[in-house]
Scaffold this motif. Structure first.
Motif, mmCIF file in Angstrom:
data_model
loop_
_atom_site.group_PDB
_atom_site.id
_atom_site.type_symbol
_atom_site.label_atom_id
_atom_site.label_comp_id
_atom_site.label_asym_id
_atom_site.label_seq_id
_atom_site.Cartn_x
_atom_site.Cartn_y
_atom_site.Cartn_z
ATOM 1 N N LYS A 101 -10.584 2.786 -11.162
ATOM 2 C CA LYS A 101 -10.275 1.973 -9.992
ATOM 3 C C LYS A 101 -8.810 2.148 -9.609
ATOM 4 C CE LYS A 101 -13.687 -1.655 -10.956
ATOM 5 N NZ LYS A 101 -13.884 -3.098 -11.246
ATOM 6 N N PRO A 102 -8.496 2.013 -8.321
ATOM 7 C CA PRO A 102 -7.096 2.171 -7.895
ATOM 8 C C PRO A 102 -6.240 1.008 -8.358
ATOM 9 C CG PRO A 102 -8.456 1.464 -6.049
ATOM 10 C CD PRO A 102 -9.403 1.755 -7.177
ATOM 11 N N THR A 103 -4.962 1.273 -8.553
ATOM 12 C CA THR A 103 -4.002 0.233 -8.944
ATOM 13 C C THR A 103 -3.350 -0.425 -7.733
ATOM 14 O OG1 THR A 103 -2.189 1.823 -9.101
ATOM 15 C CG2 THR A 103 -3.512 1.457 -11.093
ATOM 16 N N TYR A 162 0.871 -1.175 0.000
ATOM 17 C CA TYR A 162 0.000 0.000 0.000
ATOM 18 C C TYR A 162 0.908 1.225 0.000
ATOM 19 C CZ TYR A 162 -3.736 -3.194 1.459
ATOM 20 O OH TYR A 162 -4.647 -4.226 1.529
ATOM 21 N N CYS A 163 0.845 2.024 -1.045
ATOM 22 C CA CYS A 163 1.752 3.174 -1.165
ATOM 23 C C CYS A 163 0.980 4.497 -1.048
ATOM 24 C CB CYS A 163 2.529 3.103 -2.468
ATOM 25 S SG CYS A 163 1.515 3.033 -3.942
ATOM 26 N N GLY A 164 1.717 5.591 -1.122
ATOM 27 C CA GLY A 164 1.144 6.893 -0.800
ATOM 28 C C GLY A 164 0.392 7.589 -1.912
ATOM 29 N N HIS A 165 0.655 7.209 -3.172
ATOM 30 C CA HIS A 165 0.087 7.948 -4.294
ATOM 31 C C HIS A 165 -0.319 7.022 -5.440
ATOM 32 C CE1 HIS A 165 1.361 12.014 -2.897
ATOM 33 N NE2 HIS A 165 2.342 11.323 -2.329
ATOM 34 N N GLU A 166 -1.258 7.492 -6.229
ATOM 35 C CA GLU A 166 -1.642 6.799 -7.460
ATOM 36 C C GLU A 166 -0.748 7.299 -8.593
ATOM 37 O OE1 GLU A 166 -2.437 4.391 -9.445
ATOM 38 O OE2 GLU A 166 -4.406 4.189 -8.478
ATOM 39 N N TYR A 167 0.444 6.700 -8.651
ATOM 40 C CA TYR A 167 1.439 7.079 -9.655
ATOM 41 C C TYR A 167 1.712 5.944 -10.640
ATOM 42 C CZ TYR A 167 3.006 11.125 -6.800
ATOM 43 O OH TYR A 167 3.094 12.315 -6.109
ATOM 44 N N THR A 168 0.965 4.855 -10.547
ATOM 45 C CA THR A 168 1.370 3.632 -11.251
ATOM 46 C C THR A 168 1.432 3.807 -12.756
ATOM 47 O OG1 THR A 168 0.238 2.450 -9.462
ATOM 48 C CG2 THR A 168 1.052 1.142 -11.304
ATOM 49 N N ALA A 169 0.457 4.477 -13.345
ATOM 50 C CA ALA A 169 0.448 4.620 -14.807
ATOM 51 C C ALA A 169 1.690 5.355 -15.299
ATOM 52 C CB ALA A 169 -0.815 5.340 -15.253
ATOM 53 N N GLU A 190 -0.926 -3.518 -18.904
ATOM 54 C CA GLU A 190 -2.285 -3.756 -19.406
ATOM 55 C C GLU A 190 -3.307 -3.705 -18.276
ATOM 56 O OE1 GLU A 190 -2.108 -7.457 -21.451
ATOM 57 O OE2 GLU A 190 -0.817 -6.686 -23.066
ATOM 58 N N GLU A 191 -2.927 -4.282 -17.140
ATOM 59 C CA GLU A 191 -3.823 -4.271 -15.985
ATOM 60 C C GLU A 191 -4.075 -2.841 -15.506
ATOM 61 O OE1 GLU A 191 -4.079 -6.475 -11.643
ATOM 62 O OE2 GLU A 191 -2.138 -5.683 -12.311
ATOM 63 N N VAL A 192 -3.022 -2.045 -15.439
ATOM 64 C CA VAL A 192 -3.149 -0.659 -14.974
ATOM 65 C C VAL A 192 -4.030 0.145 -15.923
ATOM 66 C CG1 VAL A 192 -1.850 1.496 -14.631
ATOM 67 C CG2 VAL A 192 -0.999 -0.662 -13.669
ATOM 68 N N THR A 193 -3.871 -0.064 -17.207
ATOM 69 C CA THR A 193 -4.718 0.628 -18.188
ATOM 70 C C THR A 193 -6.191 0.301 -17.953
ATOM 71 O OG1 THR A 193 -2.959 0.649 -19.830
ATOM 72 C CG2 THR A 193 -5.203 0.923 -20.645
ATOM 73 N N ARG A 194 -6.490 -0.968 -17.708
ATOM 74 C CA ARG A 194 -7.881 -1.378 -17.450
ATOM 75 C C ARG A 194 -8.415 -0.759 -16.165
ATOM 76 N NH1 ARG A 194 -5.827 -6.501 -18.909
ATOM 77 N NH2 ARG A 194 -5.804 -7.138 -16.712
#
Length: 255
Positions: free
Chosen positions: A206-208, A168-175, A196-200
């Motif tokens: 939805k959160p990554t 569990y991290c601090g920000h939604e930076y995955t993309a 591909e999962e992150v794109t979906r």
């Protein structure tokens, strides 16, 4: 009975987290980016805030502390470095300390680099780690106060946790992290699957997060800076992990 964990957004791209112990009704907020979303989540669940576990002093992680402390009278746990400005601290936590949230146990890992005071909270019984701005999915935090060897050492501590732990991290930076990582490892099949999962997920709003540490160890190039194959891709054959990590972080800074 295991903990209940709730994830929600705060500010622009911060994650808020509540960790609830059904046995004792204790509830901890991991950091406090802003009070409003945390209060709303507590009221939605019918929970009372008993603790705030702070990872580091940056305002987007402590901005809601004072308001929450006033409203709930909760305990505020913060890193042991007292040179940073964090309001209303009740308890200072250092590496190896164990913080109780009801019957839940959170083990403290010092993970400096992003800031000098940064700590992560490891709930071994829940197989969960809250790493804030040290480790992101497919990325890591910028190194503001520490240095690259320090940050690399912190990543190694997190990498040493079991594969079945959830990050569990601090920000939604995955993309954005995926976009950079593909410039280094376009041929990594686990990374491509994660992309591909992150794109979906993002298309569905939805959160990554959370993500399994075992998958991060395969897809996150920052966790594999000591892999000779990664060094070779950067034309750094023979360089050690900290040097390769520094080059990766420099490239990410400019991306």
């Amino acid at each position: 009975m295991t903990a209940e964990i709730r994830l929600f957004t705060c500010l622009t791209d911060n994650f808020g987290y509540l960790v609830h112990d059904p046995a004792t009704k204790a509830t901890a907020s991991i950091d406090a980016p802003e009070a409003g979303p945390i209060i709303a989540a507590l009221e939605r669940e019918g929970w009372n805030l008993t603790d705030i576990l702070i990872t580091h002093h940056h305002h987007d992680h402590v901005g809601g502390v004072a308001e929450l402390k006033q409203k709930y009278g909760c305990r505020v746990v913060a890193p042991h470095d007292k040179t940073t400005a964090i309001a209303d601290v009740d308890l200072r936590a250092a590496n190896g300390d164990v913080i109780k949230v009801g019957s839940l146990l959170a083990r403290v890992l010092e993970t400096p680099g992003h800031t000098l005071d940064h700590i992560s909270y490891v709930f071994d019984g829940e197989k969960a780690v809250f790493a804030a701005d040290t480790l992101f999915s497919i990325g890591c935090g910028r190194v503001f106060e520490g240095n690259y060897p320090m940050m690399w050492d912190s990543l190694l501590k997190l990498r040493a946790l079991p594969d079945d732990f959830r990050l569990y991290c601090g920000h939604e930076y995955t993309a954005a992290n995926v976009k950079f990582a593909l410039t280094v490892e376009s041929d990594n099949p686990v990374l491509k699957a994660r992309a591909e999962e992150v794109t979906r997920l993002r298309a569905a709003n939805k959160p990554t997060i959370p993500t399994l540490l075992g998958e991060e160890k395969k897809a996150n190039v920052f966790l594999r800076a000591d892999d000779p194959a990664v060094a070779a891709k950067l034309h750094m054959k023979g360089a050690d992990g900290a040097q390769v990590f520094g080059e990766l972080r420099e490239r990410k800074n400019k991306s």
